[in-house]
Design an enzyme around this catalytic site. Structure first.
Site, PDB file in Angstrom:
ATOM      1  N   SER A  79       9.926  -1.215   1.257  1.00 50.96           N
ATOM      2  CA  SER A  79      10.553  -1.206  -0.072  1.00 50.96           C
ATOM      3  C   SER A  79      12.040  -0.936   0.125  1.00 50.96           C
ATOM      4  O   SER A  79      12.437  -0.382   1.169  1.00 50.96           O
ATOM      5  CB  SER A  79       9.944  -0.072  -0.908  1.00 50.96           C
ATOM      6  OG  SER A  79      10.658   0.114  -2.118  1.00 50.96           O
ATOM      7  N   TYR A  89       7.471   9.095  -2.369  1.00 46.89           N
ATOM      8  CA  TYR A  89       7.472   7.642  -2.119  1.00 46.89           C
ATOM      9  C   TYR A  89       8.548   7.284  -1.083  1.00 46.89           C
ATOM     10  O   TYR A  89       8.290   6.535  -0.152  1.00 46.89           O
ATOM     11  CB  TYR A  89       7.702   6.900  -3.440  1.00 46.89           C
ATOM     12  CG  TYR A  89       7.505   5.399  -3.339  1.00 46.89           C
ATOM     13  CD1 TYR A  89       6.243   4.857  -3.083  1.00 46.89           C
ATOM     14  CD2 TYR A  89       8.569   4.514  -3.509  1.00 46.89           C
ATOM     15  CE1 TYR A  89       6.057   3.478  -3.001  1.00 46.89           C
ATOM     16  CE2 TYR A  89       8.389   3.148  -3.431  1.00 46.89           C
ATOM     17  CZ  TYR A  89       7.125   2.621  -3.181  1.00 46.89           C
ATOM     18  OH  TYR A  89       6.945   1.250  -3.088  1.00 46.89           O
ATOM     19  N   LYS A 118       8.137   5.345   2.562  1.00 46.19           N
ATOM     20  CA  LYS A 118       8.746   4.035   2.835  1.00 46.19           C
ATOM     21  C   LYS A 118       9.838   4.128   3.916  1.00 46.19           C
ATOM     22  O   LYS A 118       9.991   3.201   4.716  1.00 46.19           O
ATOM     23  CB  LYS A 118       9.264   3.406   1.544  1.00 46.19           C
ATOM     24  CG  LYS A 118       8.143   3.054   0.554  1.00 46.19           C
ATOM     25  CD  LYS A 118       7.121   2.064   1.150  1.00 46.19           C
ATOM     26  CE  LYS A 118       6.068   1.647   0.149  1.00 46.19           C
ATOM     27  NZ  LYS A 118       5.113   0.652   0.683  1.00 46.19           N
TER      28      LYS A 118
HETATM   29  N1  NAP Z   1       6.114  -3.699  -7.193  1.00 39.55           N
HETATM   30  C1  NAP Z   1       7.266  -3.315  -6.684  1.00 39.55           C
HETATM   31  O1  NAP Z   1       8.289  -3.265  -7.387  1.00 39.55           O
HETATM   32  C2  NAP Z   1       7.349  -2.997  -5.212  1.00 39.55           C
HETATM   33  C3  NAP Z   1       8.621  -2.929  -4.647  1.00 39.55           C
HETATM   34  C4  NAP Z   1       8.740  -2.641  -3.295  1.00 39.55           C
HETATM   35  C5  NAP Z   1       7.606  -2.437  -2.529  1.00 39.55           C
HETATM   36  N2  NAP Z   1       6.367  -2.492  -3.102  1.00 39.55           N
HETATM   37  C6  NAP Z   1       5.218  -2.269  -2.224  1.00 39.55           C
HETATM   38  O2  NAP Z   1       4.422  -3.433  -2.241  1.00 39.55           O
HETATM   39  C7  NAP Z   1       3.076  -3.088  -1.906  1.00 39.55           C
HETATM   40  C8  NAP Z   1       2.130  -3.733  -2.907  1.00 39.55           C
HETATM   41  O3  NAP Z   1       2.340  -3.142  -4.173  1.00 39.55           O
HETATM   42  P1  NAP Z   1       2.208  -3.955  -5.550  1.00 39.55           P
HETATM   43  O4  NAP Z   1       3.535  -3.898  -6.203  1.00 39.55           O
HETATM   44  O5  NAP Z   1       1.555  -5.240  -5.347  1.00 39.55           O
HETATM   45  O6  NAP Z   1       1.246  -2.938  -6.353  1.00 39.55           O
HETATM   46  P2  NAP Z   1      -0.119  -3.206  -7.143  1.00 39.55           P
HETATM   47  O7  NAP Z   1       0.000  -4.411  -8.010  1.00 39.55           O
HETATM   48  O8  NAP Z   1      -0.455  -1.890  -7.765  1.00 39.55           O
HETATM   49  O9  NAP Z   1      -1.177  -3.536  -5.966  1.00 39.55           O
HETATM   50  C9  NAP Z   1      -1.509  -2.544  -5.023  1.00 39.55           C
HETATM   51  C10 NAP Z   1      -2.604  -3.049  -4.115  1.00 39.55           C
HETATM   52  O10 NAP Z   1      -2.885  -2.030  -3.134  1.00 39.55           O
HETATM   53  C11 NAP Z   1      -4.289  -1.826  -3.082  1.00 39.55           C
HETATM   54  N3  NAP Z   1      -4.568  -0.458  -2.645  1.00 39.55           N
HETATM   55  C12 NAP Z   1      -4.137   0.717  -3.136  1.00 39.55           C
HETATM   56  N4  NAP Z   1      -4.628   1.740  -2.414  1.00 39.55           N
HETATM   57  C13 NAP Z   1      -5.401   1.200  -1.437  1.00 39.55           C
HETATM   58  C14 NAP Z   1      -6.161   1.741  -0.369  1.00 39.55           C
HETATM   59  N5  NAP Z   1      -6.249   3.067  -0.159  1.00 39.55           N
HETATM   60  N6  NAP Z   1      -6.825   0.878   0.445  1.00 39.55           N
HETATM   61  C15 NAP Z   1      -6.749  -0.457   0.251  1.00 39.55           C
HETATM   62  N7  NAP Z   1      -6.038  -1.025  -0.747  1.00 39.55           N
HETATM   63  C16 NAP Z   1      -5.379  -0.188  -1.575  1.00 39.55           C
HETATM   64  C17 NAP Z   1      -4.802  -2.153  -4.484  1.00 39.55           C
HETATM   65  O11 NAP Z   1      -6.152  -2.563  -4.390  1.00 39.55           O
HETATM   66  P3  NAP Z   1      -7.390  -1.838  -5.128  1.00 39.55           P
HETATM   67  O12 NAP Z   1      -6.842  -1.134  -6.333  1.00 39.55           O
HETATM   68  O13 NAP Z   1      -8.294  -2.983  -5.439  1.00 39.55           O
HETATM   69  O14 NAP Z   1      -7.944  -0.904  -4.079  1.00 39.55           O
HETATM   70  C18 NAP Z   1      -3.899  -3.353  -4.847  1.00 39.55           C
HETATM   71  O15 NAP Z   1      -4.473  -4.546  -4.371  1.00 39.55           O
HETATM   72  C19 NAP Z   1       3.029  -1.560  -1.889  1.00 39.55           C
HETATM   73  O16 NAP Z   1       3.089  -1.114  -0.553  1.00 39.55           O
HETATM   74  C20 NAP Z   1       4.285  -1.158  -2.643  1.00 39.55           C
HETATM   75  O17 NAP Z   1       4.745   0.117  -2.239  1.00 39.55           O
HETATM   76  C21 NAP Z   1       6.215  -2.768  -4.438  1.00 39.55           C
END
Ligand code: NAP
Length: 238
Positions: free
Chosen positions: A140, A153, A157
């Protein structure tokens, strides 16, 4: 890398960024396994990605457990015989001033975002050596910029960025590429968001998928090891 027929494993692919990456990799002829904590969610998302069970697989794996990740890799190898690309994407975010951040939220972030990427790599590294594959973490911009309410967080990261860069140095002698993608705001379900029209200024999950394809297609001699990516225009309301 020629993508056709290559196998990717995306942790946390049931929704959000992981799901968007899966959509794009499938369009490019790859086979894709996605995981989530509940088998019914993983299977439901897998079947909405593709009706062809030869090209998609939903696995239940909690990345906080090394044994789950080892099992996920075994299931993938049993089905397809190789795994070429790993996206350590699963992650959670909880935001509160450090004096108010609850202990269980801290532990969940450390166990998922930081221990999780370690578990995924440990489980897959021998298969990646065989495939001369690619391991990508989703860090991130919070892995380089710190801000109030994000001590937990940020800690995870910043850790993921350091982990990924050091692992890159360890694994490149095996012709394994390792990169970390560091997005700004992405329209996903992160932090209880529901993607809506007010998210159009954000990066969309499929944009991260296209970025992954660009990385995979890069010449074998060249490795972008750390990629910062952000919305071109920030939210007009802020
Ligand atoms: N969205 C942003 O603005 C943003 C920006 C920078 C980085 N990120 C990073 O991108 C990544 C994906 O996030 P996202 O934005 O796509 O969030 P999201 O829409 O909330 O999706 C999160 C995913 O992680 C899975 N998950 C959570 N805990 C888990 C565990 N213990 N074991 C296996 N799967 C797990 C969830 O699956 P289930 O609920 O089905 O288990 C879901 O598929 C994360 O690492 C986040 O920190 C996000």
């Amino acid at each position: 890398m020629d993508l056709k027929g290559k196998v990717a494993y995306i942790t946390g692919g049931t929704k959000g960024i992981g799901y968007g990456i899966a959509e794009v990799l499938l369009k490019h002829g790859m086979k894709v396994a996605i995981s989530g904590r509940k088998i019914e969610d993983a299977e439901k998302s897998a079947s909405s990605l593709s009706s062809n069970p030869d090209e998609v697989l939903g696995i239940s794996s909690d990345v906080t457990k090394l044994s789950d990740e080892k099992n996920a890799i075994e299931v993938i190898l049993d089905k397809w015989g190789h795994v070429d690309v790993i996206l350590a994407n699963a992650g959670v975010g909880h935001f509160a001033p450090i004096d108010e951040l609850e202990d269980d939220k801290w532990q969940q972030m450390i166990n998922t975002n930081l221990n999780g990427v370690y578990h995924t790599l440990k489980a897959s590294v021998e298969a990646l050596k065989q495939a001369k594959g690619y391991y990508i973490t989703l860090a991130s911009l919070a892995g380089t910029n710190f801000f109030p309410t994000a001590a937990g967080y940020n800690a995870t990261k910043f850790g993921v960025v350091g982990f990924t860069q050091a692992a890159m140095l360890d694994l490149r002698p095996y012709d394994i590429k390792v990169s970390t993608i560091m997005p700004g705001s992405v329209a996903s379900h992160f932090n209880n968001n529901t993607p809506s029209d007010s998210d159009t200024w954000k990066i969309q999950p499929e944009d991260i998928g296209e970025l992954v394809v660009d990385l995979l297609k890069m010449h074998p001699r060249t490795l972008p090891s750390k990629i910062e990516v952000r919305p071109t225009r920030p939210d007009k309301k802020k």
